[in-house]
Design an enzyme around this catalytic site. Structure first.
Site, PDB file in Angstrom:
ATOM      1  N   CYS A  31       0.805  -1.232   0.000  1.00 29.45           N
ATOM      2  CA  CYS A  31       0.000   0.000   0.000  1.00 29.45           C
ATOM      3  C   CYS A  31       0.833   1.275   0.000  1.00 29.45           C
ATOM      4  CB  CYS A  31      -0.868   0.051   1.250  1.00 29.45           C
ATOM      5  SG  CYS A  31      -2.061  -1.242   1.373  1.00 29.45           S
ATOM      6  N   ASP A  32       2.155   1.146   0.002  1.00 29.67           N
ATOM      7  CA  ASP A  32       2.990   2.333   0.172  1.00 29.67           C
ATOM      8  C   ASP A  32       4.116   2.357  -0.864  1.00 29.67           C
ATOM      9  OD1 ASP A  32       3.770   4.685   1.434  1.00 29.67           O
ATOM     10  OD2 ASP A  32       4.933   3.655   2.980  1.00 29.67           O
ATOM     11  N   PRO A  33       3.758   2.299  -2.158  1.00 26.56           N
ATOM     12  CA  PRO A  33       4.782   2.164  -3.197  1.00 26.56           C
ATOM     13  C   PRO A  33       5.416   3.479  -3.648  1.00 26.56           C
ATOM     14  CG  PRO A  33       2.651   2.112  -4.217  1.00 26.56           C
ATOM     15  CD  PRO A  33       2.407   2.229  -2.727  1.00 26.56           C
TER      16      PRO A  33
END
Length: 152
Positions: free
Chosen positions: A66-68
């Site tokens: 979720c944190d690319p």
């Protein structure tokens, strides 16, 4: 299939409740086009591999990073000379259920394959992103305009 993707190995024998010890995996920041090109890598190939990676996570497995942001994804030159992706920081992961995965796949097909705004709106409604009872004619008109402009 995804041998060009890796994540740092962890070392449980050196890990505690407060410290996670991982392998050092140096890479080129995914947004550093100058260094990517200097390494002889193709930014378009990297973009394709990155998109395929996220689509695989979202649509097939339903479990995804979720944190690319650029600090969590790097590029490396593999021994084959091809670009590889390195993913870091798995503290923010989430999942889609089967219904959400099907809705997302339906959305992508409607948008990119069929270019059909009505089917796009149907998929968004099934995903809960478009309320039932909205002015569908206006939504579909705007959607079709978007499709026509950006798919040419």
């Amino acid at each position: 299939k995804f041998s060009h993707i890796r994540a740092p190995n962890t070392y449980p024998e050196y890990t505690t409740e407060k410290v996670l010890t991982m392998e050092y995996c140096p890479g080129i920041k995914i947004t550093d086009l100058e260094r990517i090109r200097e390494a002889g890598l193709d930014p378009a190939d990297i973009s394709k591999k990155s998109a395929e990676s996220f689509l695989e996570q979202l649509c097939r497995h339903g479990f995804f990073h979720c944190d690319p942001h650029p600090g969590n994804v790097s590029v490396e030159k593999l021994p084959s000379g091809e670009a590889g992706l390195i993913f870091y920081d798995f503290g923010m992961m989430d999942e889609f259920g089967a219904v959400e995965r099907k809705g997302l796949v339906d959305f992508f097909f409607a948008l990119y394959y069929d270019a059909d705004a009505k089917d796009v709106a149907d998929a968004l409604e099934r995903l809960g992103m478009l309320r039932k009872g909205v002015d569908r004619i206006s939504v579909e008109k705007v959607g079709q305009d978007f499709i026509d402009r950006f798919q040419a």
